[in-house]
Scaffold this motif. Structure first.
Motif, short mmCIF file in Angstrom:
data_model
loop_
_atom_site.label_atom_id
_atom_site.label_comp_id
_atom_site.label_asym_id
_atom_site.label_seq_id
_atom_site.Cartn_x
_atom_site.Cartn_y
_atom_site.Cartn_z
N CYS A 293 -5.87 8.31 1.30
CA CYS A 293 -7.29 7.98 1.28
C CYS A 293 -8.03 9.18 0.67
O CYS A 293 -8.07 10.25 1.27
N ARG B 158 -8.73 0.24 3.29
CA ARG B 158 -7.30 0.01 3.52
C ARG B 158 -7.10 -1.02 4.64
O ARG B 158 -6.27 -1.92 4.53
N LEU C 51 0.84 -1.20 0.00
CA LEU C 51 0.00 0.00 0.00
C LEU C 51 0.87 1.25 0.00
O LEU C 51 1.92 1.28 0.66
#
Length: 143
Positions: A73, A121, A9
């Motif tokens: 995000c 996430r 990520l």
């Protein structure tokens, strides 16, 4: 303190990753666990919620202090400074900061939200990280 997971990520490098022989997990002082009578901004047990966010790969909403890459995000309003207290203010693009987000240092009594992208996430980590996906089948979840 919470160790973050090493993943693919974006922003993982901003988390506190354990070294090769380090323990990983969440370390929290008993005085900040649950509700307390202490007169401070962190007395309603949100510290553990915040730390669990880090453990599942969430960054502070300000990330590294960069308006473009803050917490990775898209549904969290961009902010490039540390978020404290209880009063919202304008962030990077004139949008008000989500002061109630668990990944800020806001006062506990106003924290109440993870965004959808933050939840996505965390789910990614629970489904794909070797050390975290076992949490989904932990015997502690059985009644």
């Amino acid at each position: 303190m919470a160790s973050g997971p090493e993943t693919d990520l974006p922003g993982t490098h901003l988390l506190s990753l354990p070294g090769e022989d380090d323990a990983e997990g969440i370390l929290i002082n008993w005085i900040h666990f649950g509700e307390s009578d202490i007169e401070c901004q962190a007395r309603y047990g949100r510290t553990l919620t915040h730390k669990m966010g880090h453990y599942l790969s969430l960054l502070h909403t300000w990330g590294s202090g960069n308006c473009e890459l803050n917490d990775y995000c898209n549904d969290t309003p961009a902010v490039d400074v540390t978020v404290f207290g209880r009063n919202s203010f304008e962030g990077c693009s004139g949008e008000f900061v989500m002061i109630s987000n668990y990944m800020n240092y806001s006062d506990d009594e106003i924290m109440n939200i993870f965004t959808n992208n933050q939840v996505d996430r965390m789910h990614y980590v629970l489904n794909n990280h070797m050390g975290r996906n076992s949490l989904m089948s932990s015997p502690a979840l059985e009644q």
